[in-house]
Design an enzyme around this catalytic site. Structure first.
Site, PDB file in Angstrom:
ATOM      1  N   GLY A  36      49.521  75.457  -7.840  1.00  0.00           N
ATOM      2  CA  GLY A  36      48.386  74.963  -7.052  1.00  0.00           C
ATOM      3  C   GLY A  36      48.553  73.469  -6.784  1.00  0.00           C
ATOM      4  CG  HIS A  37      48.309  70.619 -10.043  1.00  0.00           C
ATOM      5  ND1 HIS A  37      48.413  71.320 -11.219  1.00  0.00           N
ATOM      6  CD2 HIS A  37      47.090  70.019 -10.067  1.00  0.00           C
ATOM      7  CE1 HIS A  37      47.324  71.145 -11.929  1.00  0.00           C
ATOM      8  NE2 HIS A  37      46.498  70.368 -11.265  1.00  0.00           N
ATOM      9  CG  ASP A 150      38.699  72.492  -9.464  1.00  0.00           C
ATOM     10  OD1 ASP A 150      38.185  73.208 -10.319  1.00  0.00           O
ATOM     11  OD2 ASP A 150      39.891  72.111  -9.542  1.00  0.00           O
ATOM     12  CB  SER A 186      45.684  73.160 -16.294  1.00  0.00           C
ATOM     13  OG  SER A 186      46.153  72.493 -15.136  1.00  0.00           O
TER      14      SER A 186
HETATM   15  O1  PAF Z   1      40.673  68.229 -10.548  1.00  0.00           O
HETATM   16  C1  PAF Z   1      41.114  67.472 -11.433  1.00  0.00           C
HETATM   17  O2  PAF Z   1      42.217  67.650 -11.944  1.00  0.00           O
HETATM   18  C2  PAF Z   1      40.264  66.304 -11.901  1.00  0.00           C
HETATM   19  O3  PAF Z   1      38.925  66.646 -11.932  1.00  0.00           O
HETATM   20  C3  PAF Z   1      40.498  65.021 -11.103  1.00  0.00           C
HETATM   21  C4  PAF Z   1      40.079  65.174  -9.648  1.00  0.00           C
HETATM   22  C5  PAF Z   1      41.966  64.621 -11.171  1.00  0.00           C
HETATM   23  C6  PAF Z   1      39.663  63.872 -11.700  1.00  0.00           C
HETATM   24  O4  PAF Z   1      39.982  63.656 -13.031  1.00  0.00           O
END
Ligand code: PAF
Length: 280
Positions: A36-37, A150, A186
């Site tokens: 996803g990242h 999210d 994660s």
């Molecule tokens: O989605 C995330 O991983 C966190 O909430 C973020 C946006 C990096 C803020 O800490």
């Protein structure tokens, strides 16, 4: 790839890039990177001259009884993954770099931060908007990338950017799913194999809700009930925080479905809290 932990050094580097007229993309993360990242990074890579990723497990967005200590950390693995994208700059500050002794300023988006997950994680979104504001001020990215998984977080950050006149384009990218529909997260690494299988019910339930709406059901309460019943069939679900049908912008509950809505679920399997959503 430059790896920087000092906010001042990062700020100077990023100002230099912007002064050269180059666009700067930011993918903010808490590490333990998954597909996803990486999909956010690939999108950001295509759209910007320079790509920055931040890895910072932000203590301020975890409640006192949440999983801050256990949160998965894998810096060596993360570096390998992001070098392959490739990413130009990794910003990896320590807690004292972001919240030095005497730190006392917080940023909060009212109302939306208390809906949905905000009801079950008081202070969570205040922690998110505080750290995101700091990252935006340090980096001043041209574009910042967030995942639809999210959804509430990205809606709140959109409001933050609008309300505080931040000159940053937000890009929200689709949720990346496992073959059975489970959204990549994660926190999936906390699940035992049985719990992992059970977690597929979340996406199946969202799909059930979507099908009911596309078949013509308009009573949100009836759709919500059907979704709830489906989740209750899975014995490994210990708690259902919510099954919600809300406005995609304000996150306020909907009674009669007449336009696009967000279907959102938050449950607990064992100690693991999982969330997912779709727009219908
Ligand atoms: O989605 C995330 O991983 C966190 O909430 C973020 C946006 C990096 C803020 O800490």
């Amino acid at each position: 790839m430059d790896i920087i932990s000092s906010p001042i050094e990062m700020q100077n580097l990023c100002r230099g890039i912007i002064m050269q007229g180059r666009s700067l993309g930011l993918v903010p993360t808490m590490g333990a990177l998954h597909k996803g990242h990486l999909s956010l990074m690939q999108k950001a890579r295509q759209q910007n001259d320079v790509l920055t990723v931040s890895i910072f497990v932000n203590p301020v967005q975890f409640g006192p009884h949440e999983d801050l200590e256990q949160y998965p950390r894998d810096m060596a693995g993360d570096i390998e993954k992001i070098e392959a994208v490739p990413v130009d700059i990794l910003f990896n500050p320590g807690v004292k770099d972001i919240y030095p002794e005497g730190y006392s300023t917080y940023v909060e988006v009212e109302r939306m931060s208390n809906a949905l997950c905000g009801m079950y994680r008081p202070g969570h979104f205040k922690g998110v908007t505080t750290v995101v504001t700091k990252l935006f001020n340090i980096i001043r990215p041209t574009r910042a990338y967030f995942g639809q998984k999210d959804y509430q977080q990205s809606a709140i950050i959109r409001k933050l950017v609008k309300d505080l006149n931040m000159d940053i384009d937000l890009v929200v990218c689709p949720t990346i799913r496992e073959p059975d529909g489970l959204a990549m997260s994660s926190r999936n690494s906390y699940l035992s194999p049985k719990q992992r299988d059970a977690a597929a019910v979340i996406y199946a339930t969202l799909t059930l809700g979507k099908n009911l709406i596309t078949e013509g059901h308009r009573d949100a309460k009836a759709v919500q009930e059907a979704m709830l019943e489906n989740l209750k069939k899975e014995p490994l679900i210990e708690d259902i925080d919510y099954v919600a049908i809300v406005d995609t912008e304000t996150l306020s509950p909907i009674e009669h479905i007449s336009e696009q809505v967000l279907l959102a679920i938050a449950i607990r399997i064992g100690k693991t809290r999982l969330i997912d959503n779709i727009i219908v």
